[in-house]
Design a protein around this motif. Structure first.
Motif, PDB file in Angstrom:
ATOM      1  N   PRO A 113     -10.663   3.876  -0.295  1.00  0.00           N
ATOM      2  CA  PRO A 113      -9.533   2.951  -0.219  1.00  0.00           C
ATOM      3  C   PRO A 113      -8.753   3.001  -1.543  1.00  0.00           C
ATOM      4  CG  PRO A 113     -11.529   1.886   0.565  1.00  0.00           C
ATOM      5  CD  PRO A 113     -11.950   3.208  -0.002  1.00  0.00           C
ATOM      6  N   GLY A 114      -7.435   3.018  -1.439  1.00  0.00           N
ATOM      7  CA  GLY A 114      -6.622   3.035  -2.646  1.00  0.00           C
ATOM      8  C   GLY A 114      -6.200   4.429  -3.091  1.00  0.00           C
ATOM      9  N   ASP A 115      -6.856   5.478  -2.582  1.00  0.00           N
ATOM     10  CA  ASP A 115      -6.438   6.850  -2.926  1.00  0.00           C
ATOM     11  C   ASP A 115      -5.083   7.152  -2.295  1.00  0.00           C
ATOM     12  OD1 ASP A 115      -8.730   7.469  -4.345  1.00  0.00           O
ATOM     13  OD2 ASP A 115      -9.731   8.440  -2.644  1.00  0.00           O
ATOM     14  N   THR A 116      -4.325   8.014  -2.949  1.00  0.00           N
ATOM     15  CA  THR A 116      -3.128   8.576  -2.323  1.00  0.00           C
ATOM     16  C   THR A 116      -3.377  10.058  -2.108  1.00  0.00           C
ATOM     17  OG1 THR A 116      -1.726   6.951  -3.427  1.00  0.00           O
ATOM     18  CG2 THR A 116      -0.635   8.907  -2.557  1.00  0.00           C
ATOM     19  N   ILE A 117      -3.125  10.505  -0.874  1.00  0.00           N
ATOM     20  CA  ILE A 117      -3.390  11.907  -0.535  1.00  0.00           C
ATOM     21  C   ILE A 117      -2.119  12.566  -0.002  1.00  0.00           C
ATOM     22  CG2 ILE A 117      -5.736  11.193   0.150  1.00  0.00           C
ATOM     23  CD1 ILE A 117      -4.923  12.088   3.045  1.00  0.00           C
ATOM     24  N   LEU A 118      -2.055  13.890  -0.120  1.00  0.00           N
ATOM     25  CA  LEU A 118      -0.947  14.659   0.472  1.00  0.00           C
ATOM     26  C   LEU A 118      -1.525  15.617   1.505  1.00  0.00           C
ATOM     27  CD1 LEU A 118       2.017  15.725   0.589  1.00  0.00           C
ATOM     28  CD2 LEU A 118       1.417  17.275  -1.294  1.00  0.00           C
ATOM     29  N   ASP A 145       8.226  10.957  -7.003  1.00  0.00           N
ATOM     30  CA  ASP A 145       8.939   9.674  -6.804  1.00  0.00           C
ATOM     31  C   ASP A 145       8.019   8.650  -6.142  1.00  0.00           C
ATOM     32  OD1 ASP A 145      11.218  10.668  -7.829  1.00  0.00           O
ATOM     33  OD2 ASP A 145      12.232  10.982  -5.890  1.00  0.00           O
ATOM     34  N   ILE A 146       7.374   9.084  -5.067  1.00  0.00           N
ATOM     35  CA  ILE A 146       6.547   8.151  -4.270  1.00  0.00           C
ATOM     36  C   ILE A 146       5.388   7.607  -5.104  1.00  0.00           C
ATOM     37  CG2 ILE A 146       4.976   8.008  -2.276  1.00  0.00           C
ATOM     38  CD1 ILE A 146       6.841  10.204  -0.953  1.00  0.00           C
ATOM     39  N   THR A 147       4.828   8.449  -5.994  1.00  0.00           N
ATOM     40  CA  THR A 147       3.647   8.037  -6.763  1.00  0.00           C
ATOM     41  C   THR A 147       4.029   7.574  -8.173  1.00  0.00           C
ATOM     42  OG1 THR A 147       3.239  10.294  -7.545  1.00  0.00           O
ATOM     43  CG2 THR A 147       2.128   9.644  -5.506  1.00  0.00           C
ATOM     44  N   SER A 148       5.311   7.310  -8.402  1.00  0.00           N
ATOM     45  CA  SER A 148       5.809   6.901  -9.729  1.00  0.00           C
ATOM     46  C   SER A 148       5.326   7.858 -10.822  1.00  0.00           C
ATOM     47  CB  SER A 148       5.354   5.470 -10.059  1.00  0.00           C
ATOM     48  OG  SER A 148       5.661   4.605  -9.002  1.00  0.00           O
ATOM     49  N   CYS A 155       1.645  18.586  -7.449  1.00  0.00           N
ATOM     50  CA  CYS A 155       1.604  17.221  -6.900  1.00  0.00           C
ATOM     51  C   CYS A 155       0.355  16.464  -7.330  1.00  0.00           C
ATOM     52  CB  CYS A 155       1.627  17.263  -5.374  1.00  0.00           C
ATOM     53  SG  CYS A 155       3.190  17.837  -4.706  1.00  0.00           S
ATOM     54  N   LEU A 156      -0.592  17.152  -7.980  1.00  0.00           N
ATOM     55  CA  LEU A 156      -1.887  16.515  -8.262  1.00  0.00           C
ATOM     56  C   LEU A 156      -1.877  15.746  -9.577  1.00  0.00           C
ATOM     57  CD1 LEU A 156      -4.118  19.439  -7.034  1.00  0.00           C
ATOM     58  CD2 LEU A 156      -4.292  17.063  -6.235  1.00  0.00           C
TER      59      LEU A 156
END
Ligand SMILES: NC(=O)c1ccc[n+]([C@@H]2O[C@H](COP(=O)([O-])OP(=O)(O)OC[C@H]3O[C@@H](n4cnc5c(N)ncnc54)[C@H](OP(=O)(O)O)[C@@H]3O)[C@@H](O)[C@H]2O)c1
Length: 324
Positions: free
Chosen positions: A139-144, A202-205, A227-228
């Motif tokens: 929970p809380g991770d951002t993935i592509l 942009d999305i991940t500031s 992106c990482l």
């Protein structure tokens, strides 16, 4: 006699032939399965074109669901009449009937129909190991995830969302963006016209994502690394646009000690205990309604060439089945 799709030389979809085949009695460790549905997967394209060379002539296809007709003398876990499904070798799933090693089959829960079973085994078990084993998404991770509206993509979006992740997905069109969004993708990027690296920043500031699941390779690989976040994980698991460039390990260092892996499902399910655990968790999320398998295309098995043409032309979304 029954029928199967076979090919005698690598090439375009025209090499696929509908042939009569004799399927004998199962060997001691085998079960004979009559397919009710067969799964279409991108790996079938790599096999047909020779990108992943096979000894020829060969059958094709790695996924199916159906009913056991007979079992060999050493088989104890299955009997005639059982509903089963599988993903993985031996190759040759584009067939009306076939013998399979019994220890590669799993019982299909009654709540899951054959089309869904054939559609979900390979792409769904892939989603399981990608999200739960290769990189355990929290929970809380951002993935592509690239190709978010595809077979693996729609399952990954829903499952990652259920795990509490923020999901960023790339797609080839506005229609696919809407579909991915309807399946848990928080942010869609149309990578055919937008710069996906800039959009992810942009999305991940500016922070970057914890993990990228990249099955496109040639067109996306270096951008995916960009992106990482530091210590992030690059998971290269396919090559729909062609092979990735050779990776200089210094590229991982300079972006912040990145991890890189090139996994395949077949390693993760090589042991029967892992096959049962991974398929079991997949059946659980599907029967609980957390992941819906979208079977958005079906073709007659003998029209498999057309199904492959549409898959390569990026005309399909979700999963596709071939019906004997
Ligand atoms: N390593 C493993 O264990 C494993 C297991 C299963 C699948 N895979 C890989 O995962 C990927 C997805 O498999 P799938 O069966 O679910 O297929 P899919 O995603 O339904 O279809 C492939 C998608 O890739 C996108 N794409 C981008 N560039 C492409 C190009 N140049 N040519 C064709 N398609 C392109 C298209 O979506 P857009 O139009 O939205 O770009 C297309 O719909 C494949 O690369 C497959 O090899 C790997």
């Amino acid at each position: 006699m029954s029928h199967a799709i076979r090919f005698h030389a690598p090439g375009g979809p025209e090499v696929l032939r509908w042939e009569e085949v004799a399927v004998g009695d199962p060997a001691p460790n085998e079960a004979r399965v009559r397919h009710h549905a067969v799964g279409l997967n991108y790996i079938d394209i790599y096999h047909r074109t020779g990108a992943y060379p096979l000894p020829l002539p060969s059958g094709i296809g790695l996924e199916g669901a159906g009913v056991v007709e007979a079992v060999g003398s050493a088989v104890t876990e299955l009997k005639a009449g059982d509903r089963v499904a599988y993903a993985g070798g031996p190759i040759g799933a584009y067939a009306e009937v076939r013998n399979m090693p019994a220890d590669r089959l799993v019982k299909l829960p009654d709540a899951i129909d054959f089309k869904t079973g054939a559609a979900m085994m390979l792409q769904g078990m892939t989603a399981q190991y990608l999200l739960r084993r290769t990189c355990r998404v929290e929970p809380g991770d951002t993935i592509l995830i690239h190709a978010a509206a595809g077979g693996v993509g729609l399952i990954v979006c829903q499952w990652a969302k259920a795990l509490g992740a923020t999901v960023i997905g790339t797609v080839g069109s506005d229609e696919k963006a809407a579909l991915a969004k309807a399946h848990g993708c928080d942010h869609t990027i149309i990578y055919t016209r937008e710069n996906f690296v800039e959009r992810v920043k942009d999305i991940t500031s500016g922070k970057g994502v914890r993990v990228v699941y990249d099955s496109i390779a040639k067109d996306t690989f270096m951008g995916s690394l960009d992106c990482l976040r530091p210590l992030g994980m690059m998971v290269l698991f396919g090559a729909a646009s062609g092979p990735a460039p050779l990776l200089d390990s210094g590229e991982l260092a300079k972006r912040g000690s990145l991890f890189f892996t090139r996994p395949t499902l077949f390693t993760y399910i090589a042991q029967r205990s892992d096959l049962l655990a991974i398929s079991g968790e997949l059946f659980d999320v599907v029967t609980a309604g957390k992941v819906k398998i979208e079977v958005n295309q079906s073709y007659a098995l003998k029209d498999a060439a057309q199904a492959q043409i549409d898959l390569v032309a990026r005309k399909t979304t979700g999963s596709t089945v071939l019906l004997p």
